[in-house]
Every structure is written in C-alpha cells, then in structure tokens.
Design an enzyme around this catalytic site. Structure first.
Site, short mmCIF file in Angstrom:
data_model
loop_
_atom_site.label_atom_id
_atom_site.label_comp_id
_atom_site.label_asym_id
_atom_site.label_seq_id
_atom_site.Cartn_x
_atom_site.Cartn_y
_atom_site.Cartn_z
N HIS A 113 -4.79 1.19 7.36
CA HIS A 113 -3.45 1.76 7.59
C HIS A 113 -3.22 2.95 6.64
CE1 HIS A 113 1.10 1.17 8.11
NE2 HIS A 113 1.03 1.94 7.04
N GLU A 114 -3.57 2.76 5.36
CA GLU A 114 -3.34 3.84 4.37
C GLU A 114 -4.27 5.02 4.65
OE1 GLU A 114 -0.74 3.54 2.81
OE2 GLU A 114 -0.48 1.39 3.09
N GLN A 142 2.90 10.08 1.90
CA GLN A 142 4.21 9.42 2.00
C GLN A 142 5.12 9.84 0.85
OE1 GLN A 142 2.25 5.35 2.57
NE2 GLN A 142 4.12 5.13 3.79
N GLY A 159 0.84 -1.19 0.00
CA GLY A 159 0.00 0.00 0.00
C GLY A 159 0.87 1.24 0.00
N HIS A 210 -2.94 7.32 7.24
CA HIS A 210 -1.91 8.26 6.74
C HIS A 210 -2.56 9.57 6.30
CE1 HIS A 210 1.96 6.21 6.69
NE2 HIS A 210 1.46 5.13 6.11
N CYS A 226 5.59 -0.27 7.70
CA CYS A 226 5.29 0.97 6.98
C CYS A 226 6.53 1.38 6.21
CB CYS A 226 4.88 2.06 7.97
SG CYS A 226 4.45 3.62 7.17
N LEU A 227 6.35 1.75 4.95
CA LEU A 227 7.51 2.15 4.14
C LEU A 227 8.12 3.45 4.66
CD1 LEU A 227 6.00 1.27 0.64
CD2 LEU A 227 7.68 -0.05 1.97
O1 K1U Z 1 3.90 2.36 4.18
C1 K1U Z 1 2.84 1.86 3.85
O2 K1U Z 1 1.79 2.42 4.10
C2 K1U Z 1 2.88 0.55 3.13
C3 K1U Z 1 2.83 -0.65 4.06
C4 K1U Z 1 1.40 -1.15 4.12
C5 K1U Z 1 1.03 -2.08 5.21
C6 K1U Z 1 1.78 -3.19 5.53
C7 K1U Z 1 1.38 -4.06 6.53
C8 K1U Z 1 0.22 -3.82 7.20
C9 K1U Z 1 -0.51 -2.72 6.90
C10 K1U Z 1 -0.12 -1.85 5.90
C11 K1U Z 1 3.75 -1.72 3.48
O3 K1U Z 1 3.54 -2.18 2.41
S1 K1U Z 1 5.09 -2.23 4.44
C12 K1U Z 1 5.83 -3.53 3.45
C13 K1U Z 1 5.06 -4.81 3.44
O4 K1U Z 1 4.16 -4.98 4.23
C14 K1U Z 1 5.39 -5.88 2.47
C15 K1U Z 1 6.46 -5.78 1.65
C16 K1U Z 1 6.73 -6.80 0.76
C17 K1U Z 1 5.93 -7.91 0.69
C18 K1U Z 1 4.85 -8.02 1.51
C19 K1U Z 1 4.57 -6.99 2.41
ZN ZN Z 2 2.39 3.30 6.17
#
Ligand code: K1U
Ligand code: ZN
Length: 172
Positions: free
Chosen positions: A136-137, A51, A46, A140, A94-95
């Site tokens: 989660h998004e 972000q 997401g 933000h 979260c990225l």
């Molecule tokens: O930063 C963000 O909002 C993105 C975040 C979204 C998220 C992840 C987990 C739970 C809720 C919301 C991410 O994508 S973090 C990276 C991640 O979860 C992932 C990366 C590679 C493969 C699978 C998952």
């Molecule tokens: Zn996030």
C-alpha cells in the site's frame, strides 16, 4: 519531534510519481523520524512521503500489534523483487482517505529490496499485514491509492464523499 500535516484526497500531490533518493542525508533521516511520529500520532500503521508533501521514494511502517512495543521500519527506494502468486484480501484504510475502507487483494508475500536509514542495501521478505501495508505504501510512491484497486463505481463514491467533506471544511 514534529508532526507533519497529512494531505487528504483528492489532491494532485497524491497522484505524482516520486523521485528516487540519491543520497541518505541527515535531512532524509529527520524526515523519516518525523513521518514515524506523524504515523504513530494519527494513528496509522504506515505512511509514505507524498502523504506529507514530499515526492521522494520514502516510506515508514510499524504493524506491531503488541501494546507498548514498537517495531518502526524505514525504507528508502523500496522495490518489489519477488511476489507470491497467492493473493490475500484485506480491508484497507488510508490516512489520506479518512474513514474510507475497502477490500483490496494483493500478493500474499513479497520480497522488497531497499536502503535503510544508513544507506545500506537490505532485503525484507514480508507476509500478512506487513506485506499488505508495505505494498500500500509503495503504491503511494507511484501515485496509486487503494481506491485505484477497486471498481470505478466504489472509487467514485469514496472520492465524491471526500470532495464534499473538503468543500464543507473550506467553507466553515
Ligand atoms: O495512509 C496510509 O498509507 C496508512 C494506512 C496504512 C494501511 C492500513 C491498512 C491497510 C494497508 C495500509 C493506515 O495506517 S490507515 C489506519 C490503520 O490502518 C490503523 C489505525 C490504527 C490502528 C490500526 C490500524
Ligand atoms: Zn495510504
């Protein structure tokens, strides 16, 4: 295709309440496509506009687990219209908070009203990882990070780590 730089916490741009989109212009559609490219490259499931430094109510997501299959979602002005009483705890990342994870409990199922990339009103009923990710998004868009849902002790540990990392990166 353009990859956009992702803002890392702590940063005041991640704490802002985003403005609603008044009109779905070609610029908004391009931004959503660039956000999807950025999300896939990260990789992530997401991404929210703040972000990447855009304080507008736009999110993208793709939680499809099948290899070589994509299910990109683009949501403008998303709003939760109903939520289940049942909660579901998931270890979130979260990225904007690289390599930090914590369990967060949120409603297990949600109904979300939004505009699609053509400006059409739509509703999506989500559960499981899609519901977790979209909540989660959407957080933000109101300046809320997943660490705002955990104890202040854990939150401060994570934010201090990220502050130190930023200092080191800026020094080197
Ligand atoms: O930063 C963000 O909002 C993105 C975040 C979204 C998220 C992840 C987990 C739970 C809720 C919301 C991410 O994508 S973090 C990276 C991640 O979860 C992932 C990366 C590679 C493969 C699978 C998952
Ligand atoms: Zn996030």
């Amino acid at each position: 295709m353009a990859l956009l730089p992702i803002i890392i916490a702590p940063d005041p741009r991640l704490k802002m309440v985003c403005a609603a989109v008044n009109e779905v212009t070609p610029g908004i559609v391009n931004l959503m496509n660039d956000m999807l490219d950025t999300m896939y490259a990260a990789p992530g499931i997401g991404l929210a506009a703040p972000q990447v430094g855009v304080t507008q109510r736009i999110i993208v997501a793709d939680v499809c687990k099948e290899e070589n299959k994509r299910e990109p979602r683009r949501l403008i002005n998303p709003e939760i219209v109903w939520e289940s009483d049942d909660l579901y705890a998931y270890e979130e990342g979260c990225l904007s908070l690289p390599e930090q994870y914590s369990d967060v409990a949120r409603p297990k199922e949600v109904g979300i009203r939004y505009l699609d990339e053509k400006g059409k009103k739509r509703q999506l009923d989500a559960e499981g990882l899609l519901a977790v990710c979209l909540q989660h998004e959407m957080d933000h868009l109101d300046g809320i990070l997943f660490v705002d849902h955990i104890s202040s002790l854990k939150r401060n540990v994570i934010l201090r780590k990220l502050k130190k990392l930023k200092k080191l990166e800026n020094a080197g």
